[in-house]
Design an enzyme around this catalytic site. Sequence first.
Site, PDB file in Angstrom:
ATOM      1  N   LYS A 174       0.835  -1.200   0.000  1.00 15.42           N
ATOM      2  CA  LYS A 174       0.000   0.000   0.000  1.00 15.42           C
ATOM      3  C   LYS A 174       0.869   1.250   0.000  1.00 15.42           C
ATOM      4  CE  LYS A 174      -3.827  -2.351   0.296  1.00 15.42           C
ATOM      5  NZ  LYS A 174      -4.902  -2.288  -0.712  1.00 15.42           N
ATOM      6  N   HIS A 305     -10.149  -8.033  -8.475  1.00 16.11           N
ATOM      7  CA  HIS A 305     -10.116  -7.700  -7.050  1.00 16.11           C
ATOM      8  C   HIS A 305     -10.943  -8.768  -6.341  1.00 16.11           C
ATOM      9  CE1 HIS A 305     -11.622  -5.580  -3.401  1.00 16.11           C
ATOM     10  NE2 HIS A 305     -10.359  -5.239  -3.318  1.00 16.11           N
TER      11      HIS A 305
HETATM   12 MG   LIG Z   1      -6.884  -2.260  -4.048  1.00 14.97          MG
END
Ligand SMILES: [Mg+2]
Length: 370
Positions: A174, A305
Amino acid sequence: MKITGVEPFILHVPVTRSKIEDSTHSVTYWGAPGVILDTDAGIRGYGYTGTHAYLPLDRLITDCISKTYGPLLIGEDPLEVQHLWRKLYHFPPAQWVGRSGITHLALSAVDIALWDIKAKAAGMPLWKLLGGNASKKVAAYNTDGGWLNWTVEQLVADARQMVEEQGYRGVKIKVGSPDPGEDLVRVEAVRRAIGPRPRLMVDANGRWDLTTAINTGRHLRDYDVYWLEEPLWYDDLAGHARLARSIETPIALGEQLYMRDSFRDFIQAGAVHFVQADAVRLAGITEWWQVADLALAHHLPVAPHIGDMMQVHLHLTIAHPACSLLEYIPWLRGCFEEPATVEEGFFTVPQQPGAGTTFKPSALEKYGVA
Ligand SMILES: [Mg+2]
């Protein structure tokens, strides 16, 4: 065959690492509001969507399933999935209040349960019903070690372990820290730790503005980043199109797009390179497949996803020709009769009939919330 029962459920399952954060979200439990559809043939279909386990909203999803869609489903033939999808999607009161959001997530759970029934009735795993072949190799990349609330040391240790000891073909970390320079330090550290070969993806979860995305994104090529995920606000089509023309790293997005119409617009605008359609955000497998075909027609890869924590998307990835790579996050691993499993960096092929969504009774008992 006829649908005889519509039984909603809500599961809240703790994430594996106590609390995870990205630039936008902070999650301690993963939510799986869903439905069990009963039939007069004795086949039970399981479908669910994915949430942050926020009970007031999860209840709205299951209310929509049981009170709005339920009466439309009772007595119908569950094998007529396309027909039922259209019936529910175009039900005027539902269409009026939401062609995305809660009604859409509710429809995704129903649609997945219908496909689960269809595959079980055919006596085969969903990937086979959809025309796939067991020889397809689905590479796994791991996201569960790249959180923004990890120190650089944790990040590096996790990435190294996943690649060197567990054999993952890539890791995702991230970004979107308050200081973008810190993001680049983290990216560099992980690339150095895993070496040049494994894929390294970064995910800003919609945090950056266009200037930050251009200025930070142009450095990502130095670390051979495979894709930059959700750099900008989810619906900012023009911004993503501009960014895609401004940096060399490919753009991945789609986990927050609800409709095939949105995917069409992003694809046509050249704003996306990796299409991250999610069957639990789109209205189920039916709409997911439409988006995957759309991507295929534009020669774009689909890297789903996994709001479902892989169970359904593993079947879809095996079956659809636009797919070859799948994310791995183990949060619901203990919940299923046949959990998605990775061996030496590749997913094993599910064998049980259905869509991979059959929960263990013990999981429904243990994680079910009223
Ligand atoms: Mg994502």
